[in-house]
Structures are given as structure tokens and as C-alpha cells.
Design a protein around this motif. Sequence first.
Motif, PDB file in Angstrom:
ATOM      1  N   SER A   1      10.475   6.683   1.462  1.00 19.05           N
ATOM      2  CA  SER A   1       9.274   6.852   2.284  1.00 19.05           C
ATOM      3  C   SER A   1       8.692   5.514   2.745  1.00 19.05           C
ATOM      4  O   SER A   1       7.960   5.464   3.727  1.00 19.05           O
ATOM      5  CB  SER A   1       8.210   7.654   1.537  1.00 19.05           C
ATOM      6  N   CYS A   2       9.028   4.429   2.056  1.00 18.61           N
ATOM      7  CA  CYS A   2       8.498   3.105   2.419  1.00 18.61           C
ATOM      8  C   CYS A   2       9.552   2.213   3.065  1.00 18.61           C
ATOM      9  O   CYS A   2       9.324   1.015   3.261  1.00 18.61           O
ATOM     10  CB  CYS A   2       7.930   2.420   1.184  1.00 18.61           C
ATOM     11  N   ASP A   3      10.694   2.772   3.409  1.00 20.11           N
ATOM     12  CA  ASP A   3      11.791   1.972   3.958  1.00 20.11           C
ATOM     13  C   ASP A   3      11.439   1.336   5.303  1.00 20.11           C
ATOM     14  O   ASP A   3      11.803   0.185   5.559  1.00 20.11           O
ATOM     15  CB  ASP A   3      13.055   2.806   4.106  1.00 20.11           C
ATOM     16  N   LYS A   4      10.737   2.062   6.145  1.00 20.74           N
ATOM     17  CA  LYS A   4      10.392   1.510   7.460  1.00 20.74           C
ATOM     18  C   LYS A   4       9.449   0.326   7.324  1.00 20.74           C
ATOM     19  O   LYS A   4       9.612  -0.690   8.005  1.00 20.74           O
ATOM     20  CB  LYS A   4       9.782   2.582   8.354  1.00 20.74           C
ATOM     21  N   ALA A   5       8.467   0.444   6.436  1.00 17.78           N
ATOM     22  CA  ALA A   5       7.533  -0.663   6.208  1.00 17.78           C
ATOM     23  C   ALA A   5       8.281  -1.864   5.635  1.00 17.78           C
ATOM     24  O   ALA A   5       8.025  -3.009   6.018  1.00 17.78           O
ATOM     25  CB  ALA A   5       6.412  -0.228   5.269  1.00 17.78           C
ATOM     26  N   TYR A   6       9.210  -1.600   4.729  1.00 17.65           N
ATOM     27  CA  TYR A   6      10.001  -2.680   4.135  1.00 17.65           C
ATOM     28  C   TYR A   6      10.863  -3.367   5.192  1.00 17.65           C
ATOM     29  O   TYR A   6      10.935  -4.598   5.228  1.00 17.65           O
ATOM     30  CB  TYR A   6      10.887  -2.131   3.018  1.00 17.65           C
ATOM     31  N   ASP A   7      11.502  -2.579   6.047  1.00 22.00           N
ATOM     32  CA  ASP A   7      12.354  -3.149   7.095  1.00 22.00           C
ATOM     33  C   ASP A   7      11.550  -4.018   8.059  1.00 22.00           C
ATOM     34  O   ASP A   7      12.014  -5.096   8.458  1.00 22.00           O
ATOM     35  CB  ASP A   7      13.074  -2.050   7.868  1.00 22.00           C
TER      36      ASP A   7
ATOM     37  N   ASN B   1       0.831  -1.208   0.000  1.00 19.79           N
ATOM     38  CA  ASN B   1       0.000   0.000   0.000  1.00 19.79           C
ATOM     39  C   ASN B   1       0.866   1.258   0.000  1.00 19.79           C
ATOM     40  O   ASN B   1       0.537   2.239  -0.656  1.00 19.79           O
ATOM     41  CB  ASN B   1      -0.943   0.020   1.200  1.00 19.79           C
ATOM     42  N   CYS B   2       1.951   1.225   0.723  1.00 25.18           N
ATOM     43  CA  CYS B   2       2.868   2.365   0.751  1.00 25.18           C
ATOM     44  C   CYS B   2       3.433   2.608  -0.647  1.00 25.18           C
ATOM     45  O   CYS B   2       3.527   3.757  -1.098  1.00 25.18           O
ATOM     46  CB  CYS B   2       3.991   2.122   1.752  1.00 25.18           C
ATOM     47  N   ASN B   3       3.790   1.551  -1.350  1.00 25.76           N
ATOM     48  CA  ASN B   3       4.321   1.693  -2.706  1.00 25.76           C
ATOM     49  C   ASN B   3       3.277   2.261  -3.656  1.00 25.76           C
ATOM     50  O   ASN B   3       3.604   3.053  -4.544  1.00 25.76           O
ATOM     51  CB  ASN B   3       4.830   0.356  -3.232  1.00 25.76           C
ATOM     52  N   VAL B   4       2.017   1.875  -3.467  1.00 24.00           N
ATOM     53  CA  VAL B   4       0.948   2.380  -4.325  1.00 24.00           C
ATOM     54  C   VAL B   4       0.650   3.844  -3.995  1.00 24.00           C
ATOM     55  O   VAL B   4       0.457   4.672  -4.891  1.00 24.00           O
ATOM     56  CB  VAL B   4      -0.321   1.507  -4.182  1.00 24.00           C
ATOM     57  N   ASP B   5       0.613   4.170  -2.709  1.00 22.67           N
ATOM     58  CA  ASP B   5       0.271   5.526  -2.282  1.00 22.67           C
ATOM     59  C   ASP B   5       1.370   6.539  -2.593  1.00 22.67           C
ATOM     60  O   ASP B   5       1.086   7.714  -2.828  1.00 22.67           O
ATOM     61  CB  ASP B   5      -0.016   5.555  -0.769  1.00 22.67           C
ATOM     62  N   HIS B   6       2.610   6.106  -2.575  1.00 26.39           N
ATOM     63  CA  HIS B   6       3.749   7.012  -2.765  1.00 26.39           C
ATOM     64  C   HIS B   6       4.561   6.565  -3.975  1.00 26.39           C
ATOM     65  O   HIS B   6       5.683   6.070  -3.842  1.00 26.39           O
ATOM     66  CB  HIS B   6       4.634   7.030  -1.515  1.00 26.39           C
ATOM     67  N   LYS B   7       3.994   6.768  -5.153  1.00 26.39           N
ATOM     68  CA  LYS B   7       4.630   6.264  -6.372  1.00 26.39           C
ATOM     69  C   LYS B   7       6.016   6.866  -6.623  1.00 26.39           C
ATOM     70  O   LYS B   7       6.893   6.184  -7.125  1.00 26.39           O
ATOM     71  CB  LYS B   7       3.723   6.515  -7.566  1.00 26.39           C
ATOM     72  N   ILE B   8       6.207   8.108  -6.265  1.00 25.16           N
ATOM     73  CA  ILE B   8       7.505   8.757  -6.481  1.00 25.16           C
ATOM     74  C   ILE B   8       8.337   8.764  -5.202  1.00 25.16           C
ATOM     75  O   ILE B   8       9.535   8.476  -5.225  1.00 25.16           O
ATOM     76  CB  ILE B   8       7.317  10.200  -6.998  1.00 25.16           C
TER      77      ILE B   8
END
Length: 89
Positions: A36-42, A23-30
Amino acid sequence: MHPDLSPHLHTDECNNLTIEFNNCNVDHKILRFFGSCDKAYDRMVNCFHLERKAKQLQNNENALKRQAEIRQRILKEMRAEKEMGIIDD
């Protein structure tokens, strides 16, 4: 690199973290390219790591049980062969 993200391969907790990351990747395409999605990925990768460690411990326990059963079976067969006189001590 993370493992396959198929839901049937992971726990509910890790599936929720995977959904959060997607969802983070979809919401923050750029912005995803700027971290911006590093914390979710970690968090997702850490959950996968904990799952893998738990599976590893379970597999090790199962292997020890199987090895003990095999040893018992071999000893039983050796005793039977000794009683029948097939092998000598």
C-alpha cells in the motif's frame, strides 16, 4: 536501499515525500507489507536519485574548474622557471 533520511541532507521536495512515506507506514501498519505504500516509496527513491544526479553533475563541474585552475597554476610556474633559467625547453 535508500540513503539517510535526515531532513538536513535533502531538498524540501524529497523531505515532503519522505514524510508522506513515513505517514503511510504509520497509517497502514499491516497493509504496508502488501504494497500500500509502494507508490510513496517509489516517488521518494526517485527524488533521492534525482538529487544524487544533480550533486554528481555539480561535483563534476567543480572538478573541471579545479583542474583548469591547477593547470593554469602549473603553466604559470613553468613559465616563471623557464624565465629564471631553471628549466630548458
